[in-house]
Motif scaffolding. Structure first.
Motif: not given
Ligand code: NAD
Length: 303
Positions: A144-146, A167-169, A200-202, A204-206, A252-254, A276-280
């Protein structure tokens, strides 16, 4: 040109910056001192500790750039910065591989029950039958989110001989095809996937994109992981799905609240892996983040 490094960043970024700027490193600067001293600086680098508030920006008479070493600029008042014509930069690309690798760790941990097996051995037990796992090979990954991270997870899962649906519209069909991924709707992803991964980003839609109805659509054996942002999965619905064994497991990481409450009901469950939110958090990602934002500042100052 003067730059304040207000949060700890990798030394390589500081070294590069010193070639074009007078760099002050003060990683324990208080909010009050920042308001007082910000007028001396042309640039500031932060991570997440330092808040670049409206008040800080109001006093930033010479500031030209605010750089966030890493992803997300929630700690920067973007409206105030834009109003004052201050550039804001970050380095989302610096953590993509690191987060994708963490996701792989969570997928494998769920499939092979690594975290509870580890706990059990340390408790002096030898419960071989309890930890029967599943392979990733020939399973379907549901992304979900490519974007940057989702596509790196797909690349890695291909090496594990998995199929992928996504799924990534907002993703052009041809990009998905090139990556060997079937682009489809959310419902199909949830129904088909053995392992669901959220990138995907957080928005209102997600917010609560995955809640009670979505868990109902999943296979009873499905695993789901979220390394993106807390709140995309409805944690109450997740708890119910795990408790009632509607799905196989989660990682979960978040979290909706970070850190989660000490008495979070998720902690009762065996079929969830939590980090604990360490994925990065890798040395490489932190180094790249520092170098990327330093480069942005150098480019701006060199004009
Ligand atoms: P990105 O912007 O490259 O990719 C996000 C993808 O989500 C895009 O392809 C976009 O089209 C898609 N998208 C947006 N809204 C959508 C929806 N409603 N439904 C489906 N797809 C949707 O972002 P990224 O760099 O790949 O990061 C992805 C996520 O990972 C973000 O939420 C970011 O904050 C998070 N993140 C978390 C950590 C962590 O420490 N856990 C570290 C880095 C990033």
């Amino acid at each position: 040109m003067k730059v304040l490094v207000a949060d700890a960043i990798n030394e390589k970024g500081i070294e590069n910056l010193k070639e074009v700027a007078d760099v002050t490193v003060d990683t324990s600067i208080t909010p009050e001192d920042l308001v007082k001293t910000i007028k001396e600086y042309d640039g500031i680098i932060v991570r997440s500790r330092t808040k670049v508030t409206k008040e800080v920006i109001a006093n930033a008479d010479n500031l030209k750039i605010i750089a966030r070493a890493g992803v997300g600029v929630d700690n920067i008042d973007l409206d105030a910065a834009t109003e004052k014509g201050i550039m804001v930069v970050n380095s989302p690309e610096s953590t993509s591989i690191t987060v994708a690798e963490h996701t792989m760790g969570l997928l494998l941990s769920m499939a092979r029950k690594l975290s509870i097996a580890d706990k059990s051995v340390k408790e002096g037990k030898w419960e071989k039958k309890r930890f029967m796992g599943v392979e990733l090979r020939n399973k379907t990954l549901g992304v979900i989110g490519m974007g940057r991270i989702g596509s790196q997870v797909v690349n890695r899962c291909k090496a594990f001989e998995m199929d992928a649906v996504a799924y990534d519209p907002y993703l052009p069909e041809e990009v998905a095809t090139q990556m060997g991924v079937e682009l489809t709707d959310l419902e199909t992803v949830l129904k088909k996937a053995d392992f669901i991964t959220i990138h995907v980003p957080l928005t209102p839609e997600t917010k609560h994109l995955i809640s009670h109805d979505e868990f109902e659509l999943m296979k009873d054996s499905a695993f789901i992981t979220n390394c993106a942002r807390g709140g995309i999965i409805d944690e109450d619905a997740l708890y119910d799905a795990l408790k009632n064994e509607k799905i196989g497991g989660a990682a979960l990481d978040v979290y909706e609240e970070e850190p989660p409450a000490e008495d979070s009901k998720l902690f009762e469950l065996d079929n969830i892996v939590l980090t604990p939110h360490i994925a990065a958090s890798t040395q490489e990602a932190q180094r790249d983040a520092a170098i990327i934002v330093a480069d942005e500042i150098i480019e701006l100052f060199k004009g």
